[in-house]
Design a protein around this motif. Structure first.
Motif, PDB file in Angstrom:
ATOM      1  N   LEU A 128       0.820  -1.208   0.000  1.00 16.59           N
ATOM      2  CA  LEU A 128       0.000   0.000   0.000  1.00 16.59           C
ATOM      3  C   LEU A 128       0.856   1.261   0.000  1.00 16.59           C
ATOM      4  N   GLN A 129       2.022   1.196   0.618  1.00 19.47           N
ATOM      5  CA  GLN A 129       2.882   2.372   0.719  1.00 19.47           C
ATOM      6  C   GLN A 129       3.751   2.573  -0.519  1.00 19.47           C
ATOM      7  N   TYR A 130       4.236   1.479  -1.116  1.00 21.91           N
ATOM      8  CA  TYR A 130       5.270   1.619  -2.131  1.00 21.91           C
ATOM      9  C   TYR A 130       4.896   1.135  -3.534  1.00 21.91           C
ATOM     10  N   VAL A 131       3.846   0.375  -3.692  1.00 19.44           N
ATOM     11  CA  VAL A 131       3.485  -0.166  -5.008  1.00 19.44           C
ATOM     12  C   VAL A 131       2.472   0.752  -5.680  1.00 19.44           C
ATOM     13  N   ASP A 132       2.678   0.990  -6.968  1.00 19.30           N
ATOM     14  CA  ASP A 132       1.819   1.934  -7.690  1.00 19.30           C
ATOM     15  C   ASP A 132       0.510   1.324  -8.155  1.00 19.30           C
ATOM     16  N   GLU A 133       0.532   0.033  -8.456  1.00 21.55           N
ATOM     17  CA  GLU A 133      -0.670  -0.581  -9.032  1.00 21.55           C
ATOM     18  C   GLU A 133      -0.535  -2.096  -8.993  1.00 21.55           C
ATOM     19  N   CYS A 134      -1.671  -2.779  -8.856  1.00 25.39           N
ATOM     20  CA  CYS A 134      -1.732  -4.231  -9.039  1.00 25.39           C
ATOM     21  C   CYS A 134      -2.731  -4.531 -10.157  1.00 25.39           C
ATOM     22  N   VAL A 135      -2.376  -5.449 -11.049  1.00 25.90           N
ATOM     23  CA  VAL A 135      -3.229  -5.789 -12.176  1.00 25.90           C
ATOM     24  C   VAL A 135      -3.405  -7.309 -12.240  1.00 25.90           C
ATOM     25  N   LEU A 136      -4.368  -7.730 -13.044  1.00 29.20           N
ATOM     26  CA  LEU A 136      -4.701  -9.154 -13.155  1.00 29.20           C
ATOM     27  C   LEU A 136      -4.499  -9.659 -14.573  1.00 29.20           C
ATOM     28  N   VAL A 137      -4.093 -10.923 -14.683  1.00 22.95           N
ATOM     29  CA  VAL A 137      -3.964 -11.583 -15.982  1.00 22.95           C
ATOM     30  C   VAL A 137      -4.647 -12.947 -15.913  1.00 22.95           C
ATOM     31  N   SER A 138      -5.076 -13.425 -17.076  1.00 24.13           N
ATOM     32  CA  SER A 138      -5.742 -14.725 -17.139  1.00 24.13           C
ATOM     33  C   SER A 138      -4.716 -15.847 -17.240  1.00 24.13           C
ATOM     34  N   ASP A 139      -5.165 -17.060 -16.983  1.00 21.92           N
ATOM     35  CA  ASP A 139      -4.286 -18.222 -17.129  1.00 21.92           C
ATOM     36  C   ASP A 139      -3.780 -18.354 -18.559  1.00 21.92           C
ATOM     37  N   ASN A 140      -4.650 -18.127 -19.528  1.00 20.81           N
ATOM     38  CA  ASN A 140      -4.231 -18.250 -20.930  1.00 20.81           C
ATOM     39  C   ASN A 140      -3.189 -17.196 -21.299  1.00 20.81           C
ATOM     40  N   GLU A 141      -3.322 -15.998 -20.741  1.00 21.61           N
ATOM     41  CA  GLU A 141      -2.322 -14.957 -21.005  1.00 21.61           C
ATOM     42  C   GLU A 141      -0.969 -15.345 -20.418  1.00 21.61           C
ATOM     43  N   ILE A 142      -0.988 -15.998 -19.264  1.00 22.48           N
ATOM     44  CA  ILE A 142       0.258 -16.469 -18.674  1.00 22.48           C
ATOM     45  C   ILE A 142       0.873 -17.581 -19.519  1.00 22.48           C
ATOM     46  N   LYS A 143       0.052 -18.497 -20.005  1.00 22.97           N
ATOM     47  CA  LYS A 143       0.567 -19.565 -20.865  1.00 22.97           C
ATOM     48  C   LYS A 143       1.183 -18.992 -22.138  1.00 22.97           C
ATOM     49  N   ASP A 144       0.528 -17.996 -22.704  1.00 22.58           N
ATOM     50  CA  ASP A 144       1.079 -17.361 -23.912  1.00 22.58           C
ATOM     51  C   ASP A 144       2.433 -16.719 -23.621  1.00 22.58           C
ATOM     52  N   ALA A 145       2.560 -16.107 -22.458  1.00 24.85           N
ATOM     53  CA  ALA A 145       3.833 -15.477 -22.089  1.00 24.85           C
ATOM     54  C   ALA A 145       4.915 -16.530 -21.855  1.00 24.85           C
ATOM     55  N   MET A 146       4.548 -17.679 -21.310  1.00 23.27           N
ATOM     56  CA  MET A 146       5.505 -18.769 -21.158  1.00 23.27           C
ATOM     57  C   MET A 146       6.048 -19.195 -22.522  1.00 23.27           C
ATOM     58  N   LYS A 147       5.168 -19.237 -23.498  1.00 24.72           N
ATOM     59  CA  LYS A 147       5.590 -19.604 -24.860  1.00 24.72           C
ATOM     60  C   LYS A 147       6.560 -18.577 -25.425  1.00 24.72           C
ATOM     61  N   VAL A 148       6.244 -17.306 -25.230  1.00 26.80           N
ATOM     62  CA  VAL A 148       7.124 -16.243 -25.735  1.00 26.80           C
ATOM     63  C   VAL A 148       8.500 -16.347 -25.084  1.00 26.80           C
ATOM     64  N   LEU A 149       8.522 -16.517 -23.775  1.00 28.45           N
ATOM     65  CA  LEU A 149       9.796 -16.615 -23.075  1.00 28.45           C
ATOM     66  C   LEU A 149      10.618 -17.793 -23.583  1.00 28.45           C
ATOM     67  N   PHE A 150       9.956 -18.901 -23.824  1.00 32.16           N
ATOM     68  CA  PHE A 150      10.665 -20.103 -24.269  1.00 32.16           C
ATOM     69  C   PHE A 150      11.066 -20.008 -25.740  1.00 32.16           C
ATOM     70  N   ASN A 151      10.129 -19.645 -26.584  1.00 40.30           N
ATOM     71  CA  ASN A 151      10.385 -19.677 -28.027  1.00 40.30           C
ATOM     72  C   ASN A 151      11.232 -18.512 -28.520  1.00 40.30           C
ATOM     73  N   GLN A 152      10.946 -17.303 -28.041  1.00 40.35           N
ATOM     74  CA  GLN A 152      11.646 -16.125 -28.547  1.00 40.35           C
ATOM     75  C   GLN A 152      12.915 -15.796 -27.748  1.00 40.35           C
ATOM     76  N   TYR A 153      12.883 -16.036 -26.424  1.00 43.81           N
ATOM     77  CA  TYR A 153      14.013 -15.631 -25.598  1.00 43.81           C
ATOM     78  C   TYR A 153      14.815 -16.806 -25.046  1.00 43.81           C
ATOM     79  N   LYS A 154      14.349 -18.039 -25.327  1.00 41.53           N
ATOM     80  CA  LYS A 154      15.049 -19.255 -24.876  1.00 41.53           C
ATOM     81  C   LYS A 154      15.177 -19.290 -23.359  1.00 41.53           C
ATOM     82  N   ILE A 155      14.140 -18.829 -22.691  1.00 45.66           N
ATOM     83  CA  ILE A 155      14.114 -18.794 -21.230  1.00 45.66           C
ATOM     84  C   ILE A 155      13.101 -19.811 -20.726  1.00 45.66           C
ATOM     85  N   VAL A 156      13.552 -20.692 -19.845  1.00 45.64           N
ATOM     86  CA  VAL A 156      12.649 -21.649 -19.207  1.00 45.64           C
ATOM     87  C   VAL A 156      12.069 -20.975 -17.967  1.00 45.64           C
TER      88      VAL A 156
END
Length: 322
Positions: free
Chosen positions: A249-277
């Motif tokens: 409450l004192q130091y964070v500017d904002e909290c936001v929400l993402v869906s499970d599918n959006e997280i899965k898509d980001a996992m794919k990007v990290l793995f496929n484009q950036y080679k990050i597990v």
């Protein structure tokens, strides 16, 4: 040297991620310069090591070191705690959600010799309370709501300021809030103490199916979930940390929400484009950024924290396909 022979690493920052072939078009469309803080390359595979190493230092230095540690965890905190407890001959008892990945459960039981008991995620806190009543000699190590953990995690924020001195926004995954509280506090205090440094925004990201911190921030009070409906175990404790909330409450500017599918898509990007597990929780920050959930980032320097990489090939295939 850290307890148990674990040395906390200064993890890499992958810069200029918007220039990588196949990078999300959203980044170039909004002229975002992206850095990825790779805590998946931390000792024991996740950011939890920073906090638990510091906490273990405190426990071992106390007048009466613990004879047994008990906690609850979706895997990473438990993995770190069990490893350090084994190194010091301290019995470890962990209550874990029934959906915990087999790789994490096997490591904790087989390689660390800890006791791991499974329960529905929503019941973990009550199971721990009951165990502690029956075993008064046990010391409860909170998995996220402890200022010693915040202090350890704050070192990530300080490294980001050093590695990306022009950073405008830092995006952080949120479970119970310890990582977010630690990074935000360190970044805001350090930035304010340095004359001429521009302000840095800190944004937390949670899955919609476990929005405990999001709801806590909205109400100003600790929120307990009635149900958990996300596959992202690492961001799904049954409640937000009460102490962490005060820092958020004192130091964070904002909290936001993402869906499970959006997280899965980001996992794919990290793995496929950036080679990050990256495990599912670790992809939440990037998911929020490239879906436009983080506001006012056009032309800005953004760092997303990739919080861990403790995921095996079978779990990765399950979530992002063959």
């Amino acid at each position: 040297d850290a307890p148990g022979g674990v040395r906390v690493r200064r993890t890499p920052m992958l810069s200029d991620c918007e220039t990588v072939t196949g990078a999300p078009e959203w980044l170039q469309k909004h002229s975002v310069r992206l850095g990825l803080k790779l805590e998946n390359m931390q000792a024991l595979g996740c950011f939890k090591t920073r906090g638990m190493v510091y906490k273990m230092h405190q426990l071992l230095a106390s007048d009466v070191p613990p004879s047994e540690l008990v906690s609850m965890s979706a895997g990473n905190f438990g993995r770190t705690m069990a490893h350090l407890c084994k190194a010091h001959g301290i019995p470890a008892v962990l209550f874990m959600p029934e959906t915990v990945p087999e790789e994490r459960l096997s490591y904790i039981r087989s390689q660390c010799g800890a006791t791991a008991m499974l329960a529905p995620g929503i019941e973990l806190a009550s199971r721990v309370q009951e165990y502690c009543k029956q075993h008064p000699e046990a010391h409860f190590a909170h998995p996220f709501d402890d200022e010693a953990l915040f202090a350890g995690y704050g070192s990530i924020g300080l490294e980001v300021l050093e590695q990306a001195p022009d950073v405008d926004v830092i995006v952080v995954p949120v479970g119970g809030g310890g990582l977010l509280a630690g990074i935000a506090t360190a970044v805001k205090v350090a930035a304010a103490a340095e004359p001429g440094r521009k302000a840095v925004r800190v944004v937390g990201v949670e899955p919609t199916g476990a929005a405990s911190m999001y709801e806590s921030v909205a109400s100003g009070e600790q929120h307990h979930l009635k149900e958990i409906t996300t596959f992202v175990n690492g961001l799904a404790p049954p409640f937000a940390g009460k102490t962490a909330l005060q820092y958020v409450l004192q130091y964070v500017d904002e909290c936001v929400l993402v869906s499970d599918n959006e997280i899965k898509d980001a996992m794919k990007v990290l793995f496929n484009q950036y080679k990050i597990v990256a495990e599912s929780a670790a992809a939440a920050a990037l998911a929020a950024l490239v879906t436009g959930k983080v506001k006012d980032v056009d032309g800005k320097n953004v760092v997303c924290v990739v919080s861990g990489g403790n995921i095996d090939v079978h779990e990765m295939m399950l979530h992002i396909g063959h």
